[in-house]
Design a protein around this motif. Sequence first.
Motif, PDB file in Angstrom:
ATOM      1  N   ASP A 155       0.836  -1.188   0.000  1.00 37.22           N
ATOM      2  CA  ASP A 155       0.000   0.000   0.000  1.00 37.22           C
ATOM      3  C   ASP A 155       0.881   1.253   0.000  1.00 37.22           C
ATOM      4  N   LYS A 156       0.305   2.395  -0.371  1.00 30.49           N
ATOM      5  CA  LYS A 156       1.105   3.619  -0.460  1.00 30.49           C
ATOM      6  C   LYS A 156       1.697   4.025   0.886  1.00 30.49           C
ATOM      7  N   THR A 157       1.008   3.739   1.994  1.00 28.60           N
ATOM      8  CA  THR A 157       1.585   4.107   3.288  1.00 28.60           C
ATOM      9  C   THR A 157       2.763   3.206   3.646  1.00 28.60           C
ATOM     10  N   GLN A 158       2.743   1.949   3.206  1.00 32.26           N
ATOM     11  CA  GLN A 158       3.923   1.109   3.425  1.00 32.26           C
ATOM     12  C   GLN A 158       5.072   1.601   2.552  1.00 32.26           C
ATOM     13  N   LEU A 159       4.763   1.998   1.329  1.00 34.60           N
ATOM     14  CA  LEU A 159       5.793   2.575   0.474  1.00 34.60           C
ATOM     15  C   LEU A 159       6.337   3.864   1.092  1.00 34.60           C
ATOM     16  N   LEU A 160       5.468   4.642   1.712  1.00 32.49           N
ATOM     17  CA  LEU A 160       5.903   5.851   2.404  1.00 32.49           C
ATOM     18  C   LEU A 160       6.831   5.496   3.565  1.00 32.49           C
ATOM     19  N   ALA A 161       6.521   4.424   4.302  1.00 33.78           N
ATOM     20  CA  ALA A 161       7.411   3.979   5.390  1.00 33.78           C
ATOM     21  C   ALA A 161       8.786   3.626   4.842  1.00 33.78           C
ATOM     22  N   PHE A 162       8.830   2.921   3.706  1.00 31.89           N
ATOM     23  CA  PHE A 162      10.112   2.590   3.070  1.00 31.89           C
ATOM     24  C   PHE A 162      10.898   3.853   2.733  1.00 31.89           C
ATOM     25  N   ILE A 163      10.209   4.805   2.093  1.00 30.45           N
ATOM     26  CA  ILE A 163      10.877   6.030   1.657  1.00 30.45           C
ATOM     27  C   ILE A 163      11.418   6.820   2.844  1.00 30.45           C
ATOM     28  N   LEU A 164      10.582   7.011   3.869  1.00 25.52           N
ATOM     29  CA  LEU A 164      11.020   7.762   5.047  1.00 25.52           C
ATOM     30  C   LEU A 164      12.178   7.065   5.754  1.00 25.52           C
ATOM     31  N   ALA A 165      12.094   5.739   5.864  1.00 23.96           N
ATOM     32  CA  ALA A 165      13.161   4.990   6.536  1.00 23.96           C
ATOM     33  C   ALA A 165      14.467   5.060   5.749  1.00 23.96           C
ATOM     34  N   ALA A 166      14.364   4.939   4.446  1.00 25.07           N
ATOM     35  CA  ALA A 166      15.573   5.004   3.612  1.00 25.07           C
ATOM     36  C   ALA A 166      16.187   6.399   3.641  1.00 25.07           C
ATOM     37  N   ILE A 187       9.824   7.458  13.174  1.00 25.82           N
ATOM     38  CA  ILE A 187       8.969   7.041  12.063  1.00 25.82           C
ATOM     39  C   ILE A 187       7.871   6.098  12.578  1.00 25.82           C
ATOM     40  N   ILE A 188       8.248   5.123  13.376  1.00 25.67           N
ATOM     41  CA  ILE A 188       7.258   4.172  13.920  1.00 25.67           C
ATOM     42  C   ILE A 188       6.261   4.883  14.821  1.00 25.67           C
ATOM     43  N   LEU A 189       6.735   5.798  15.662  1.00 26.23           N
ATOM     44  CA  LEU A 189       5.825   6.554  16.535  1.00 26.23           C
ATOM     45  C   LEU A 189       4.881   7.429  15.709  1.00 26.23           C
ATOM     46  N   GLY A 190       5.373   8.009  14.631  1.00 34.92           N
ATOM     47  CA  GLY A 190       4.513   8.795  13.742  1.00 34.92           C
ATOM     48  C   GLY A 190       3.451   7.942  13.078  1.00 34.92           C
ATOM     49  N   ILE A 191       3.849   6.748  12.637  1.00 38.71           N
ATOM     50  CA  ILE A 191       2.881   5.809  12.040  1.00 38.71           C
ATOM     51  C   ILE A 191       1.807   5.445  13.061  1.00 38.71           C
ATOM     52  N   LEU A 192       2.236   5.117  14.288  1.00 39.55           N
ATOM     53  CA  LEU A 192       1.301   4.727  15.343  1.00 39.55           C
ATOM     54  C   LEU A 192       0.304   5.848  15.631  1.00 39.55           C
ATOM     55  N   CYS A 193       0.806   7.057  15.866  1.00 38.94           N
ATOM     56  CA  CYS A 193      -0.077   8.177  16.206  1.00 38.94           C
ATOM     57  C   CYS A 193      -1.027   8.520  15.062  1.00 38.94           C
ATOM     58  N   ALA A 194      -0.512   8.574  13.845  1.00 42.07           N
ATOM     59  CA  ALA A 194      -1.357   8.891  12.686  1.00 42.07           C
ATOM     60  C   ALA A 194      -2.442   7.841  12.499  1.00 42.07           C
ATOM     61  N   LEU A 224       0.788  -1.646  11.901  1.00 44.72           N
ATOM     62  CA  LEU A 224       2.125  -1.777  12.491  1.00 44.72           C
ATOM     63  C   LEU A 224       2.801  -3.083  12.069  1.00 44.72           C
ATOM     64  N   ILE A 225       2.034  -4.162  11.984  1.00 43.32           N
ATOM     65  CA  ILE A 225       2.599  -5.451  11.557  1.00 43.32           C
ATOM     66  C   ILE A 225       3.196  -5.326  10.153  1.00 43.32           C
ATOM     67  N   ALA A 226       2.526  -4.580   9.291  1.00 44.66           N
ATOM     68  CA  ALA A 226       3.022  -4.416   7.918  1.00 44.66           C
ATOM     69  C   ALA A 226       4.088  -3.337   7.798  1.00 44.66           C
ATOM     70  N   ASP A 227       3.949  -2.242   8.551  1.00 45.67           N
ATOM     71  CA  ASP A 227       4.820  -1.085   8.348  1.00 45.67           C
ATOM     72  C   ASP A 227       6.107  -1.092   9.171  1.00 45.67           C
ATOM     73  N   VAL A 228       6.081  -1.650  10.371  1.00 51.95           N
ATOM     74  CA  VAL A 228       7.303  -1.653  11.192  1.00 51.95           C
ATOM     75  C   VAL A 228       8.430  -2.451  10.528  1.00 51.95           C
ATOM     76  N   PRO A 229       8.176  -3.650  10.017  1.00 54.90           N
ATOM     77  CA  PRO A 229       9.257  -4.336   9.298  1.00 54.90           C
ATOM     78  C   PRO A 229       9.745  -3.532   8.092  1.00 54.90           C
ATOM     79  N   ALA A 230       8.836  -2.815   7.448  1.00 55.91           N
ATOM     80  CA  ALA A 230       9.224  -1.984   6.301  1.00 55.91           C
ATOM     81  C   ALA A 230      10.196  -0.894   6.740  1.00 55.91           C
ATOM     82  N   VAL A 231       9.961  -0.338   7.909  1.00 60.36           N
ATOM     83  CA  VAL A 231      10.849   0.704   8.425  1.00 60.36           C
ATOM     84  C   VAL A 231      12.237   0.137   8.686  1.00 60.36           C
ATOM     85  N   PHE A 232      12.299  -1.029   9.299  1.00 60.62           N
ATOM     86  CA  PHE A 232      13.598  -1.605   9.649  1.00 60.62           C
ATOM     87  C   PHE A 232      14.328  -2.216   8.459  1.00 60.62           C
TER      88      PHE A 232
END
Length: 191
Positions: free
Chosen positions: A18-29, A37-44, A145-153
């Motif tokens: 999804d675009k938000t997972q792609l956004l997590a990749f971009i922000l993490a990279a 980044i993870i705290l921002g994902i959680l709060c949003a 979080l299950i999908a996006d946290v691994p993407a961040v790391f």
Amino acid sequence: MESLLISTGVVALAEIGDKTQLLAFILAARFKKPVPIILGILCATIINHGMAGALGAWITTVVSPDAMRWILGASFIGMAIWTLIPDKIEEEETQVAKKWGVFGATLITFFLAEMGDKTQIATVALAAHYAAPLMVVIGTTLGMLIADVPAVFAANKFAEKIPMKLVHSIAASIFLVMGLLTLFKVEQLFA
């Protein structure tokens, strides 16, 4: 408990690619700062899906149960089709970081990216389907979080190894089954 588990699983699968997972990749990279980044994902996600869950709960008070069954069934089937369409991320969504920092950029861009996104619409539909909007919001937040946290790391290395078509097909199948079960009142067969 069913609402929590279904919400978690469906959104975790729908979020992959999804675009938000792609956004997590971009922000993490780009920023290499996983905690903000993870705290921002959680709060949003809590804010966005909280509003979506409240909308789903409210809808059940103004729409008749029979009309709701048709709306939900069609919504789940629509989600199945939408899940098969790949997302693309807009570059400007990551430019906010220059002004608000990594946490602020993640919070703002994730919140905005989720507006009208399939996981937000799924949260509305799931909250309307189950009479437990809080459990749905907790589940959809966990799914994100299950999908996006691994993407961040893992950033870009991990993305290349995921068979996106298979994951999207599984998520679409779950939405389709939920839609058909809702339309055909399958739960009444076991009552």
